[in-house]
Design a protein around this motif. Structure first.
Motif, PDB file in Angstrom:
ATOM      1  N   MET A 152     -19.120  -0.910  -7.361  1.00 62.57           N
ATOM      2  CA  MET A 152     -18.319  -0.787  -6.136  1.00 62.57           C
ATOM      3  C   MET A 152     -18.960   0.239  -5.215  1.00 62.57           C
ATOM      4  SD  MET A 152     -14.419  -0.739  -7.707  1.00 62.57           S
ATOM      5  CE  MET A 152     -13.588  -1.254  -6.207  1.00 62.57           C
ATOM      6  N   ASN A 197     -18.868   3.183  -2.292  1.00 61.60           N
ATOM      7  CA  ASN A 197     -17.953   4.303  -2.023  1.00 61.60           C
ATOM      8  C   ASN A 197     -16.948   3.910  -0.935  1.00 61.60           C
ATOM      9  OD1 ASN A 197     -19.684   5.608  -3.764  1.00 61.60           O
ATOM     10  ND2 ASN A 197     -20.069   7.357  -2.419  1.00 61.60           N
ATOM     11  N   PHE A 198     -15.767   4.498  -1.006  1.00 62.54           N
ATOM     12  CA  PHE A 198     -14.774   4.222   0.043  1.00 62.54           C
ATOM     13  C   PHE A 198     -13.735   5.330   0.135  1.00 62.54           C
ATOM     14  CE2 PHE A 198     -12.930   2.110  -3.756  1.00 62.54           C
ATOM     15  CZ  PHE A 198     -11.662   2.661  -3.761  1.00 62.54           C
ATOM     16  N   ILE A 199     -13.013   5.322   1.261  1.00 63.61           N
ATOM     17  CA  ILE A 199     -11.829   6.170   1.439  1.00 63.61           C
ATOM     18  C   ILE A 199     -10.670   5.245   1.772  1.00 63.61           C
ATOM     19  CG2 ILE A 199     -10.731   7.962   2.843  1.00 63.61           C
ATOM     20  CD1 ILE A 199     -13.498   9.143   3.336  1.00 63.61           C
ATOM     21  N   PHE A 200      -9.551   5.421   1.090  1.00 63.66           N
ATOM     22  CA  PHE A 200      -8.381   4.589   1.379  1.00 63.66           C
ATOM     23  C   PHE A 200      -7.162   5.448   1.668  1.00 63.66           C
ATOM     24  CE2 PHE A 200      -4.377   2.651  -0.028  1.00 63.66           C
ATOM     25  CZ  PHE A 200      -4.344   1.564   0.829  1.00 63.66           C
ATOM     26  N   VAL A 249     -13.399  -5.501  -8.432  1.00 60.68           N
ATOM     27  CA  VAL A 249     -11.979  -5.855  -8.531  1.00 60.68           C
ATOM     28  C   VAL A 249     -11.399  -6.252  -7.172  1.00 60.68           C
ATOM     29  CG1 VAL A 249     -11.188  -3.450  -8.356  1.00 60.68           C
ATOM     30  CG2 VAL A 249      -9.755  -5.157  -9.473  1.00 60.68           C
ATOM     31  N   ILE A 270      -6.748  -2.890   1.403  1.00 61.31           N
ATOM     32  CA  ILE A 270      -6.929  -2.880  -0.062  1.00 61.31           C
ATOM     33  C   ILE A 270      -8.109  -3.752  -0.489  1.00 61.31           C
ATOM     34  CG2 ILE A 270      -5.896  -3.776  -2.210  1.00 61.31           C
ATOM     35  CD1 ILE A 270      -4.622  -1.189  -1.684  1.00 61.31           C
ATOM     36  N   LEU A 293     -11.882  -2.595  -0.115  1.00 59.43           N
ATOM     37  CA  LEU A 293     -12.360  -1.364  -0.759  1.00 59.43           C
ATOM     38  C   LEU A 293     -13.561  -1.625  -1.660  1.00 59.43           C
ATOM     39  CD1 LEU A 293      -8.899   0.221  -1.623  1.00 59.43           C
ATOM     40  CD2 LEU A 293     -10.335   0.617   0.383  1.00 59.43           C
ATOM     41  N   ALA A 321      -7.084   8.381  -1.048  1.00 57.06           N
ATOM     42  CA  ALA A 321      -7.989   8.197  -2.189  1.00 57.06           C
ATOM     43  C   ALA A 321      -9.422   8.167  -1.680  1.00 57.06           C
ATOM     44  CB  ALA A 321      -7.656   6.897  -2.914  1.00 57.06           C
ATOM     45  N   ILE A 322     -10.259   9.003  -2.276  1.00 57.26           N
ATOM     46  CA  ILE A 322     -11.672   9.074  -1.895  1.00 57.26           C
ATOM     47  C   ILE A 322     -12.477   8.741  -3.138  1.00 57.26           C
ATOM     48  CG2 ILE A 322     -13.494  10.571  -0.971  1.00 57.26           C
ATOM     49  CD1 ILE A 322     -11.268  12.153   0.408  1.00 57.26           C
ATOM     50  N   PHE A 323     -13.219   7.657  -3.062  1.00 52.60           N
ATOM     51  CA  PHE A 323     -13.784   7.037  -4.264  1.00 52.60           C
ATOM     52  C   PHE A 323     -15.295   6.899  -4.158  1.00 52.60           C
ATOM     53  CE2 PHE A 323     -15.198   3.524  -6.836  1.00 52.60           C
ATOM     54  CZ  PHE A 323     -14.366   3.485  -7.937  1.00 52.60           C
ATOM     55  N   GLY A 324     -15.994   7.232  -5.260  1.00 44.83           N
ATOM     56  CA  GLY A 324     -17.413   6.897  -5.337  1.00 44.83           C
ATOM     57  C   GLY A 324     -18.283   8.057  -5.765  1.00 44.83           C
ATOM     58  N   ASN A 377     -10.233  -8.196 -14.812  1.00 39.82           N
ATOM     59  CA  ASN A 377     -11.262  -7.224 -14.482  1.00 39.82           C
ATOM     60  C   ASN A 377     -11.327  -6.116 -15.526  1.00 39.82           C
ATOM     61  OD1 ASN A 377     -12.366  -4.713 -12.981  1.00 39.82           O
ATOM     62  ND2 ASN A 377     -13.030  -6.454 -11.752  1.00 39.82           N
ATOM     63  N   TYR A 396     -22.432   1.807 -14.103  1.00 43.04           N
ATOM     64  CA  TYR A 396     -21.642   2.294 -12.955  1.00 43.04           C
ATOM     65  C   TYR A 396     -20.639   1.246 -12.464  1.00 43.04           C
ATOM     66  CZ  TYR A 396     -20.310   4.489  -8.588  1.00 43.04           C
ATOM     67  OH  TYR A 396     -19.568   5.046  -7.581  1.00 43.04           O
ATOM     68  N   SER A 430     -16.769   2.046 -12.415  1.00 45.63           N
ATOM     69  CA  SER A 430     -16.077   2.106 -11.122  1.00 45.63           C
ATOM     70  C   SER A 430     -14.936   1.097 -11.092  1.00 45.63           C
ATOM     71  CB  SER A 430     -17.051   1.923  -9.951  1.00 45.63           C
ATOM     72  OG  SER A 430     -17.792   0.748 -10.050  1.00 45.63           O
ATOM     73  N   ASN A 431     -15.163  -0.084 -11.643  1.00 46.29           N
ATOM     74  CA  ASN A 431     -14.058  -1.042 -11.703  1.00 46.29           C
ATOM     75  C   ASN A 431     -12.906  -0.509 -12.545  1.00 46.29           C
ATOM     76  OD1 ASN A 431     -14.403  -3.819 -10.345  1.00 46.29           O
ATOM     77  ND2 ASN A 431     -16.446  -3.395 -11.124  1.00 46.29           N
ATOM     78  N   ASP A 439      -9.286  -0.008 -11.116  1.00 54.85           N
ATOM     79  CA  ASP A 439      -8.227  -0.795 -11.773  1.00 54.85           C
ATOM     80  C   ASP A 439      -7.064   0.113 -12.172  1.00 54.85           C
ATOM     81  OD1 ASP A 439      -9.700  -3.170 -11.706  1.00 54.85           O
ATOM     82  OD2 ASP A 439     -10.498  -2.918 -13.724  1.00 54.85           O
TER      83      ASP A 439
END
Lengths: 389, 389
Positions: free
Chosen positions: A1, A3-6, A215, A258, A261, B12-15, B226, B241, B245-246, B250
Motif C-alpha cells: 500500500m 502512504n496516505f493520510i485519512f 485492501v 476510504i 487509501l 490516520a497517517i499511514f506508511g 484480505n 511490506y 501494510s494490509n 485491515d
C-alpha cells in the motif's frame, strides 16, 4: 500500500426518518438564518420541501431560499448564491438535493467567506484555504456523486467552457442526512445515472496501481458488486428499501476517500466527461456510460492484471483456457452489456452529441491524469471521442 | 440497512517513515509536556523508542515517561497513569504500542480530566462524557485491535475480575501514526494473534442481522479475505511490506466503525474471551481462536444464511449437492483448519487454562449480547467452555 493520510469530518446520519428525527438538533448548533438551497423544485412536488420547512419553522429559523441550482452548476450560480448568503448574514447553508446542489453549495460556502475570486484561487489550480467556509449541511435526495461526505465540488465555468472539481477537506459538509426513502421519487433514468456515477467512481479508483494485494481494491470490488446487484433490484422495484439504502451508502462510500487509501487513481474518464459536460451540458452519468467501455478497451493492456481481476471477480468470467487479453476484454464487454441492460446509452447520439460537435476542441481541453495506467494524449482522447459514435 | 450515525474524528497517517515525517508537525499543536506511554520496553530494543525520542527532543518537549503497560491493562495501571498525567501537567499523551497501550491511554486520558471514578461512571454502565479528555495521539507498533481509530478501551478490573470495554467517540485518538515497518519486529506468535483478533472483529460484526444485501457485510467479506491472504504472506516473510501494510490497515478498518454501519453485531465471543482474560490473563487473540469455531457450531443454525455465505464466499466451499447445514459446517471447519494452519491454539490447555479453572464462575460473569443470532444463556456459555478442552 502507498502512504496516505485519512480524515473525514462529516457526520453522516443515515436511514428512514432521519430528517424528522435529527435535523432540529443539528440546526440548534447554528445561528438564526438558514439558506435553504435546492434545484428545480422537485422537492416541492414530493413533499420533502414541506417536511424540511416544518422543522426549520419549528426551530424558529429565518429561511432564505436559493433555488434553481441546475445540473452542471455554473460559476455564475455560485456567485449568486454567495452574494445572497453574504447579504442575508446566513449562519448555515442547508443544501437539499443531489450532487449538483451539494457541489454548488460547497463552492458558495467558500465564496461567501472569501473576498477574492474562488475560481482563480481554488479551481484553476489548488489553493490553500486558511479560513473557515460558511458551515454547510446537506440533505441528500438523489444518490450517486457521494458529494455528501467529501470536500469535492465540480463547477462549470460556462464562459471558459471548463467543468472541473477540487476536493478541499475544509469544504466537507458538517453533517449529511441520508434518508433512502427520499430517493424513491427520483425517476428511473436519473436513479440509474446516479448509480452508474457511483460505479464509475469505484472503477476509476480501482483501475490504477498498485496491482499487488491492496485492501482498498478489495473493498472497491465489494462495493462494485453491491452497486450492480442493487441497481438491478431498484429497477425491478423502485421502492425496494434494501436496494435504495445500499445504493445510497455505496455512493457515499465510493467518495468518502476510504477506497482511495494506499493507491493511485485514474479518473481520466471523469476528466473527459467533465469537458463534454462543459461543452454540451450532457448528463454526467450518461456521458460516463458511453465513455467507459471505449476508454477501457484503449487502456486495458497497460493494466492487464487488474482488468483480468475485474473480469473474474466482478463479472464472473470463467478464465479457463483463455489468454489474459481475452479475459480482460470479456470483462469490459460484460460492463458494456450491463450498461445496455440497465437502459443507459452507449453512443454519443443517444445523449444529444452529434458529429457537428467540435470534439477536437473538447478533447484538447481535457485534463490529463498522470496516475492512470496509460497516460492519455489529447489526440488519443480525440480518437476515443470519435469511437463514441 | 438499519439506521445509523457515523463519524470518526481520528486523523490516520499511514506508511513507511510516517513518524519521522509527521510527528513533529502533529506535536506542534500541543503544549510543552508530553507523556510517553508504552509497554514492556520492546520499543527500546527495536529502535522505535529512540526514533520517537529524537523527534520529541528536537521539538523541545518535556517528556514524562509512563512505561510497563501490560497486556490486559488494569484499572490500577490506568489510575497510576492519570495521577502522573495530572501531577506533571501533561498536554498530550503519546501512546506507543498495540491495543493494550492504546486502550490504557484512552482510559488515562479520561481519568486525568475527571474527578470521579471513571470505572463506576463510564465502564460499569455507559456514561455521558461532557468534558474533553486529555488529548491522545498513538503510534501503532503491533496491529490487531484497531484501537487507533475508535474511542474503545478494554480495561481489566482485577479486584472485581471484570474485563470490559466501552467506545466513547470523545476518546478517539486525535491522530494515529501507522508505519507497517514498525510491526516487523513483532514476534510471529504475537503478529498472528493480533491478525486473528482483527479477523475476529470482522466475523463478530458480520454474523448478525440483517441477512439481506448489506454493503457493510460485503466490505467485511473483502476484509476477511484480505486478512487471511496476508496472514499467510506475513508468516512466509515477516518483512513482506505489502502483507504487513494490509494487515495493519485491515485492523484499523475492522474497528473504525465503517463495517458496523447499518447492521447489528454479535461480539459474544469477545465477551467470553474478556472474562477468560479477567480470570486467567490469557492472550486475547489466542482465547478468541479457541472459542470461535466452538461458539459458531453452537449458533450457526440461527444464522444459517450468513454462515452458508461465509463458507462459500470466504472459504470457497463448493455448495453442490450439499444441504445448507453441511455447507455452513464446512465453513466453520475451514475456519478451524485455518486456525491450526497459522499455529494458533484450538484447546484451552494450549493457552494455560486447565480443568481446575472455575469455568462456571467465568461463564456466569460474561455479558450477554442481545443482538447475536442466538442470545446465549450463561449455562450455554459454560457448555461452550467445557467443550474447549
Amino acid at each position: 500500500m502507498n502512504n496516505f493520510i485519512f480524515e473525514n469530518s462529516t457526520k453522516a446520519i443515515f436511514g428512514k426518518g432521519c430528517v424528522k428525527e435529527y435535523l432540529a438538533c443539528l440546526l440548534s448548533h447554528y445561528g438564526e438564518t438558514v439558506m435553504l438551497a435546492y434545484g428545480g423544485g422537485s422537492i416541492k412536488r414530493n413533499g420533502i420541501y414541506s417536511e424540511i420547512m416544518a422543522v426549520l419553522e419549528k426551530a424558529g429559523k429565518t429561511v432564505v431560499e436559493f433555488s434553481g441550482i441546475m445540473a452542471n452548476p455554473t460559476y455564475v450560480k455560485v456567485l449568486d448564491g454567495a452574494k445572497l448568503a453574504k447579504e442575508s448574514n446566513v449562519s448555515l447553508i442547508l443544501g437539499v438535493g443531489g450532487g449538483s446542489v451539494m457541489d454548488c453549495c460547497k463552492a458558495i460556502s467558500l465564496a461567501a467567506k472569501y473576498d477574492g475570486d474562488i475560481w482563480d484561487d481554488f479551481w484553476v489550480q489548488p489553493g490553500v484555504i486558511d479560513f473557515e467556509p460558511l458551515p454547510l449541511g446537506v440533505i441528500v435526495t438523489a444518490a450517486g456523486t457521494g458529494s455528501e461526505m467529501n470536500g469535492g465540488a465540480v463547477i462549470t465555468n460556462e464562459e471558459l467552457k471548463i467543468k472541473t472539481g477540487r476536493d478541499y477537506p475544509k469544504c466537507n459538509p458538517k453533517f449529511a442526512l441520508l434518508d433512502p426513502i427520499y430517493t424513491y421519487s427520483v425517476p428511473k433514468k436519473q436513479m440509474v445515472s446516479g448509480a452508474f456515477d457511483t460505479l464509475s467512481h469505484i472503477m476509476e479508483t480501482y483501475f490504477a496501481k498498485p496491482d499487488e494485494s491492496n485492501v482498498s481494491d478489495d473493498i472497491s470490488e465489494a462495493l462494485m458488486k453491491n452497486v450492480i446487484l442493487n441497481i438491478r433490484a431498484a429497477i425491478r422495484n423502485p421502492e425496494d428499501y434494501t436496494a435504495r439504502s445500499n445504493l445510497m451508502w455505496d455512493a457515499t462510500m465510493a467518495e468518502n476517500r476510504i477506497i482511495k487509501l494506499g493507491k493511485q487513481t485514474d479518473f481520466e474518464c471523469h476528466q473527459m466527461e467533465h469537458q463534454l459536460g462543459a461543452y454540451t451540458n450532457c448528463n454526467h452519468g450518461e456521458g460516463l456510460a458511453v465513455l467507459h467501455p471505449i476508454y477501457y478497451r484503449h487502456i486495458y493492456k497497460y493494466g492487464l492484471t487488474k482488468f483480468k481481476q475485474f473480469a473474474i471477480h466482478i463479472w464472473n468470467i470463467d478464465p479457463t483456457g483463455k489468454s489474459d487479453d481475452e479475459i480482460a476484454l470479456e470483462g469490459i464487454e460484460a460492463l458494456a452489456d450491463f450498461i445496455k441492460e440497465i437502459g443507459m446509452p452507449s453512443k454519443f447520439r443517444e445523449i444529444g452529441i452529434d458529429t457537428d460537435t467540435d470534439l477536437k476542441a473538447i478533447a484538447y481541453s481535457c485534463n490529463i491524469v498522470p496516475t492512470a495506467y496509460k497516460k492519455m494524449t489529447h489526440e488519443e482522447i480525440f480518437e476515443i471521442f470519435k469511437e463514441c459514435f
